[in-house]
Design a protein around this motif. Structure first.
Motif, PDB file in Angstrom:
ATOM      1  N   ASP A 231       0.805  -1.225   0.000  1.00 27.92           N
ATOM      2  CA  ASP A 231       0.000   0.000   0.000  1.00 27.92           C
ATOM      3  C   ASP A 231       0.833   1.268   0.000  1.00 27.92           C
ATOM      4  OD1 ASP A 231       0.605   0.315   2.728  1.00 27.92           O
ATOM      5  OD2 ASP A 231      -1.427   1.000   3.177  1.00 27.92           O
TER       6      ASP A 231
ATOM      7  N   CYS B  97       7.298   6.156   4.617  1.00 31.91           N
ATOM      8  CA  CYS B  97       6.315   5.427   5.413  1.00 31.91           C
ATOM      9  C   CYS B  97       6.735   3.962   5.466  1.00 31.91           C
ATOM     10  CB  CYS B  97       4.932   5.525   4.763  1.00 31.91           C
ATOM     11  SG  CYS B  97       3.629   4.878   5.831  1.00 31.91           S
ATOM     12  N   GLY B  98       6.192   3.233   6.421  1.00 32.60           N
ATOM     13  CA  GLY B  98       6.327   1.782   6.399  1.00 32.60           C
ATOM     14  C   GLY B  98       7.312   1.200   7.371  1.00 32.60           C
ATOM     15  N   GLU B  99       8.270   1.966   7.807  1.00 31.66           N
ATOM     16  CA  GLU B  99       9.248   1.453   8.768  1.00 31.66           C
ATOM     17  C   GLU B  99       9.947   2.643   9.428  1.00 31.66           C
ATOM     18  OE1 GLU B  99      12.198  -0.846   6.621  1.00 31.66           O
ATOM     19  OE2 GLU B  99      12.514   0.782   5.211  1.00 31.66           O
TER      20      GLU B  99
ATOM     21  N   ASN C 117       8.038  12.186   7.722  1.00 23.45           N
ATOM     22  CA  ASN C 117       7.914  10.820   8.229  1.00 23.45           C
ATOM     23  C   ASN C 117       6.435  10.584   8.448  1.00 23.45           C
ATOM     24  OD1 ASN C 117       8.490   8.310   9.305  1.00 23.45           O
ATOM     25  ND2 ASN C 117       8.992   9.084  11.360  1.00 23.45           N
TER      26      ASN C 117
ATOM     27  N   TYR D  30       3.250   7.542   9.244  1.00 20.99           N
ATOM     28  CA  TYR D  30       3.080   6.233   9.883  1.00 20.99           C
ATOM     29  C   TYR D  30       1.661   5.722   9.638  1.00 20.99           C
ATOM     30  CZ  TYR D  30       1.388   3.263  13.647  1.00 20.99           C
ATOM     31  OH  TYR D  30       0.765   2.264  14.350  1.00 20.99           O
ATOM     32  N   GLY D  31       1.561   4.426   9.424  1.00 15.95           N
ATOM     33  CA  GLY D  31       0.237   3.814   9.361  1.00 15.95           C
ATOM     34  C   GLY D  31       0.316   2.419   8.792  1.00 15.95           C
ATOM     35  N   PRO D  32      -0.690   1.592   9.057  1.00 16.82           N
ATOM     36  CA  PRO D  32      -0.750   0.257   8.477  1.00 16.82           C
ATOM     37  C   PRO D  32      -1.694   0.214   7.267  1.00 16.82           C
ATOM     38  CG  PRO D  32      -2.230   0.399  10.352  1.00 16.82           C
ATOM     39  CD  PRO D  32      -1.699   1.783  10.120  1.00 16.82           C
ATOM     40  N   THR D  33      -1.568  -0.815   6.457  1.00 16.39           N
ATOM     41  CA  THR D  33      -2.451  -1.018   5.304  1.00 16.39           C
ATOM     42  C   THR D  33      -3.919  -0.917   5.741  1.00 16.39           C
ATOM     43  OG1 THR D  33      -0.781  -2.506   4.426  1.00 16.39           O
ATOM     44  CG2 THR D  33      -2.960  -2.690   3.451  1.00 16.39           C
ATOM     45  N   GLU D  34      -4.212  -1.418   6.952  1.00 18.67           N
ATOM     46  CA  GLU D  34      -5.585  -1.478   7.466  1.00 18.67           C
ATOM     47  C   GLU D  34      -6.199  -0.101   7.692  1.00 18.67           C
ATOM     48  OE1 GLU D  34      -3.107  -3.381   8.313  1.00 18.67           O
ATOM     49  OE2 GLU D  34      -3.736  -5.411   8.867  1.00 18.67           O
TER      50      GLU D  34
ATOM     51  N   VAL E  67       6.625   9.911  14.850  1.00 23.62           N
ATOM     52  CA  VAL E  67       5.910   9.652  13.590  1.00 23.62           C
ATOM     53  C   VAL E  67       4.836  10.710  13.368  1.00 23.62           C
ATOM     54  CG1 VAL E  67       6.462   7.196  13.455  1.00 23.62           C
ATOM     55  CG2 VAL E  67       4.357   7.909  14.620  1.00 23.62           C
TER      56      VAL E  67
ATOM     57  N   ASP F   8       1.003  -2.205  17.256  1.00 21.99           N
ATOM     58  CA  ASP F   8       2.212  -1.387  17.433  1.00 21.99           C
ATOM     59  C   ASP F   8       2.178  -0.759  18.819  1.00 21.99           C
ATOM     60  OD1 ASP F   8       3.218  -1.670  14.808  1.00 21.99           O
ATOM     61  OD2 ASP F   8       1.940  -0.032  14.078  1.00 21.99           O
TER      62      ASP F   8
ATOM     63  N   TYR G 101       6.803   5.762  17.845  1.00 22.16           N
ATOM     64  CA  TYR G 101       6.634   4.317  17.598  1.00 22.16           C
ATOM     65  C   TYR G 101       7.647   3.563  18.439  1.00 22.16           C
ATOM     66  CZ  TYR G 101       7.066  -0.063  14.924  1.00 22.16           C
ATOM     67  OH  TYR G 101       7.133  -1.369  14.550  1.00 22.16           O
TER      68      TYR G 101
ATOM     69  N   GLN H 256       5.118  -9.622  14.105  1.00 19.05           N
ATOM     70  CA  GLN H 256       5.159  -9.015  12.768  1.00 19.05           C
ATOM     71  C   GLN H 256       6.465  -8.228  12.643  1.00 19.05           C
ATOM     72  OE1 GLN H 256       1.575  -6.896  11.337  1.00 19.05           O
ATOM     73  NE2 GLN H 256       2.978  -5.229  10.882  1.00 19.05           N
TER      74      GLN H 256
ATOM     75  N   LYS I 255       9.284  -5.948   9.835  1.00 17.55           N
ATOM     76  CA  LYS I 255       9.523  -5.289   8.551  1.00 17.55           C
ATOM     77  C   LYS I 255      10.956  -5.580   8.137  1.00 17.55           C
ATOM     78  CE  LYS I 255       5.983  -3.067   7.044  1.00 17.55           C
ATOM     79  NZ  LYS I 255       5.566  -1.750   6.638  1.00 17.55           N
TER      80      LYS I 255
ATOM     81  N   ARG J 296       6.378  -6.066   4.924  1.00 14.73           N
ATOM     82  CA  ARG J 296       5.723  -6.495   6.158  1.00 14.73           C
ATOM     83  C   ARG J 296       5.532  -8.013   6.128  1.00 14.73           C
ATOM     84  NH1 ARG J 296      -0.294  -4.278   7.813  1.00 14.73           N
ATOM     85  NH2 ARG J 296      -1.109  -6.207   8.673  1.00 14.73           N
TER      86      ARG J 296
HETATM   87  P1  AMP Z   1       2.161  -1.897   6.232  1.00 16.81           P
HETATM   88  O1  AMP Z   1       0.796  -2.421   6.451  1.00 16.81           O
HETATM   89  O2  AMP Z   1       2.986  -2.725   5.311  1.00 16.81           O
HETATM   90  O3  AMP Z   1       2.144  -0.450   5.861  1.00 16.81           O
HETATM   91  O4  AMP Z   1       2.914  -1.990   7.642  1.00 16.81           O
HETATM   92  C1  AMP Z   1       2.412  -1.316   8.747  1.00 16.81           C
HETATM   93  C2  AMP Z   1       3.381  -1.379   9.880  1.00 16.81           C
HETATM   94  O5  AMP Z   1       4.634  -0.784   9.518  1.00 16.81           O
HETATM   95  C3  AMP Z   1       2.915  -0.554  11.072  1.00 16.81           C
HETATM   96  O6  AMP Z   1       1.959  -1.237  11.832  1.00 16.81           O
HETATM   97  C4  AMP Z   1       4.235  -0.324  11.796  1.00 16.81           C
HETATM   98  O7  AMP Z   1       4.609  -1.455  12.539  1.00 16.81           O
HETATM   99  C5  AMP Z   1       5.220  -0.133  10.640  1.00 16.81           C
HETATM  100  N1  AMP Z   1       5.380   1.299  10.304  1.00 16.81           N
HETATM  101  C6  AMP Z   1       4.686   2.012   9.409  1.00 16.81           C
HETATM  102  N2  AMP Z   1       5.128   3.289   9.341  1.00 16.81           N
HETATM  103  C7  AMP Z   1       6.126   3.399  10.227  1.00 16.81           C
HETATM  104  C8  AMP Z   1       6.997   4.474  10.651  1.00 16.81           C
HETATM  105  N3  AMP Z   1       6.943   5.687  10.124  1.00 16.81           N
HETATM  106  N4  AMP Z   1       7.898   4.203  11.639  1.00 16.81           N
HETATM  107  C9  AMP Z   1       7.974   2.968  12.192  1.00 16.81           C
HETATM  108  N5  AMP Z   1       7.211   1.919  11.820  1.00 16.81           N
HETATM  109  C10 AMP Z   1       6.293   2.126  10.863  1.00 16.81           C
END
Ligand code: AMP
Length: 502
Positions: free
Chosen positions: A195, A267-269, A290, A292-296, A319, A381, A392, A399, A401, A406
């Motif tokens: 995503d 985003c993503g880590e 920077n 932050y967020g999950p696919t959900e 974040v 998280d 974060y 789970q 990264k 992911r």
């Molecule tokens: P995804 O669904 O692949 O986007 O992964 C989501 C997960 O990535 C989140 O629940 C976090 O554990 C991690 N994540 C996403 N953004 C960040 C960020 N800016 N800093 C640290 N971890 C992040």
């Protein structure tokens, strides 16, 4: 839907503006919309079950965008599946989503065993007689727009359903709160089945911008990658921090290469401070965000601009703050809010939170809930709030990264343990500088006739390659007579970590 109306309007008013560049081929907004309409017309003619998903198989081919837009304007959500996904996983996705139509935009043939599933390619669709598509058929409001499959701890991938409203909430935030408006050129590095790609795809299309695809073949060959980056003249950079870190290893990754680069979106880590410091040195005119967020919860829900002040003030980067329509709630194990500064589970409450996993009621009920009347998601998280900024603090489960991907360690373990050569297995992430460098698996082997361990590893890896994408296969394999067990009979991961790290 506002997003689709905007794209249609750009196609009508600026038909020659370039929407997508991939592998030296350009596709204009006019062509994009025309091809999307043709695709939609073909799909409508098939009279599939309403809202049944369409799987779109490919990498970053020029035909992939018309396939996405064709599906949703025909009233069907799409499932983007990258060519790096092995066949067995695709079969699982087709079964669990009850997909009946696959659009294959890749050059490779795709054979689906289930004969009730029709596989078509763009040429077949374009030779079909065209019937006009009206606004009435478009995916609307709470109907699903796309489904992205992510790793699942039970051994099967989970399909996150993102509705038109979820996506609109995300796109509105991007276009309104970030300096990315006005027909800019966006880099797309993430395959469309992740995503992160949505972070450039729809904000670019909603603002008349151009998406410049960086394919996996380019990424594998640094010389070609850098030539392509130069050609792209990217203005908005969207990638995982890992990808930027990789580019930074080359000294020519700087403002001279990309003179117009004005925004980095990450985003993503975890975004390391060292990456931001180097980027600021090499691209003094660019802003870094920077997010932050999950696919959900549709790509990202918090953001912070990494200014010099932020870099000076914090030892790890925040974040950021939640987008205007969203609330971040930190809860303890009794589901009670934690005071400012204390660690809790990050819960996301707002209009971009998904309705849940497709066809997976139990997993949906575990992860999604209603908070004060609004859809909410338990991220798994850990985090804390300080001075209005979210920080974060790692995962509360298994789970991980790795290079931005992911994955659930339990899903990898499930597939390794299924091998006839394996009695039990545990996968451990190996860290370097607080970042996962690679995965290591410890295996208690079953009876086998291999003379050498590398042959056994080769046989297990071959089996894994049929079910898991390459990035989920551990790099290091080691064999043991037994694995340490905790007093209550579970595999003792802590002891293993200590043993492996020795
Ligand atoms: P995804 O669904 O692949 O986007 O992964 C989501 C997960 O990535 C989140 O629940 C976090 O554990 C991690 N994540 C996403 N953004 C960040 C960020 N800016 N800093 C640290 N971890 C992040």
């Amino acid at each position: 839907m506002k997003l689709l109306s905007t794209i249609k309007k750009i196609a009508e008013t600026q038909p020659n503006a370039i929407a997508y560049v991939s592998e030296n081929q350009e596709i204009s907004y006019g062509e994009l919309w025309k091809k999307a309409e043709k695709t939609a017309s073909f799909i409508i003619n098939l009279a599939l079950k309403p809202l049944s998903p369409i799987l779109i198989y490919g990498h970053m081919q020029p035909e992939i965008l018309p396939a996405f837009l064709g599906s949703v304007t025909a009233g069907h959500p799409y499932i983007p599946v990258d060519t790096s996904i092995p066949m067995e996983r695709i079969t699982k996705i087709i079964e669990s989503s009850k997909t009946k139509l696959v659009i294959n935009v890749s050059a490779e043939p795709l054979f689906i065993e289930d004969s009730s599933v029709q596989v078509v390619n763009p040429t077949q669709m374009s030779s079909h007689p065209f019937l006009p598509v009206t606004f009435d058929s478009w995916v609307k409001e709470n109907e699903t727009f796309y489904i992205i499959y992510t790793s699942g701890s039970t051994g099967n991938p989970k399909g996150v359903q993102i509705s038109a409203n979820n996506l609109q909430s995300f796109v509105d935030w991007m276009v309104e709160d970030f300096p990315i408006n006005g027909g800019l050129r966006f880099l797309n590095q993430a395959p469309f089945s992740f995503d992160l790609s949505v972070m450039d795809l729809y904000p670019a299309l909603a603002s008349g911008g151009t998406i410049w695809a960086i394919t996996k073949e380019m990424i594998a060959r640094p010389k070609i990658l850098f030539e392509e980056l130069k050609k792209s003249n990217t203005q908005v950079w969207t990638s995982t921090p890992s990808f930027a870190q990789m580019c930074l290893m080359d000294p020519s990754y700087n403002q001279e290469l990309l003179p117009e680069l004005s925004v980095f979106l990450f985003c993503g880590e975890i975004l390391p401070i060292s990456v931001c410091e180097q980027l600021k040195e090499r691209f003094p005119n660019a802003k870094i965000f920077n997010t932050y967020g999950p696919t959900e919860a549709t790509v990202a829900v918090t953001s912070v601009e990494v200014t010099d002040e932020i870099l000076q003030e914090y030892q790890t980067l925040p974040v950021g703050k939640a987008k205007g329509d969203t609330q971040i709630v930190l809860l303890d194990e009794n589901q009670q809010p934690v005071p400012e500064g204390e660690k809790g589970e990050i819960n996301i409450v707002g209009p971009s939170v998904s309705q849940g996993y497709l066809g997976q009621k139990e997993q949906t009920e575990k992860a999604f809930f209603i908070y004060n009347g609004v859809q909410a998601y338990r991220t798994g998280d850990a985090g804390y709030m300080k001075q209005g900024q979210l920080f974060y603090k790692g995962r509360m489960d298994f789970q991980v990264k790795l290079h931005g991907y992911r994955m659930e360690l339990e899903e990898i373990e499930y597939h390794i343990a299924k091998s006839k050569f394996v009695k039990s297995a545990v996968v451990v992430p190996i860290y370097q500088n607080e970042k996962i460098d690679y995965l290591s698996v410890l295996i208690v082997p079953a009876e086998h006739s291999f003379e050498k361990e590398y042959q056994l590893t080769g046989a297990i890896k071959k089996e894994l390659g049929e079910v898991l994408p390459a990035y989920m296969i551990p790099r290091k394999f080691s064999y043991h007579e037994e694995l340490p067990i905790t007093p209550n009979g579970k595999i003792d991961r802590k002891q293993i970590r200590e043993k492996v790290l020795l």
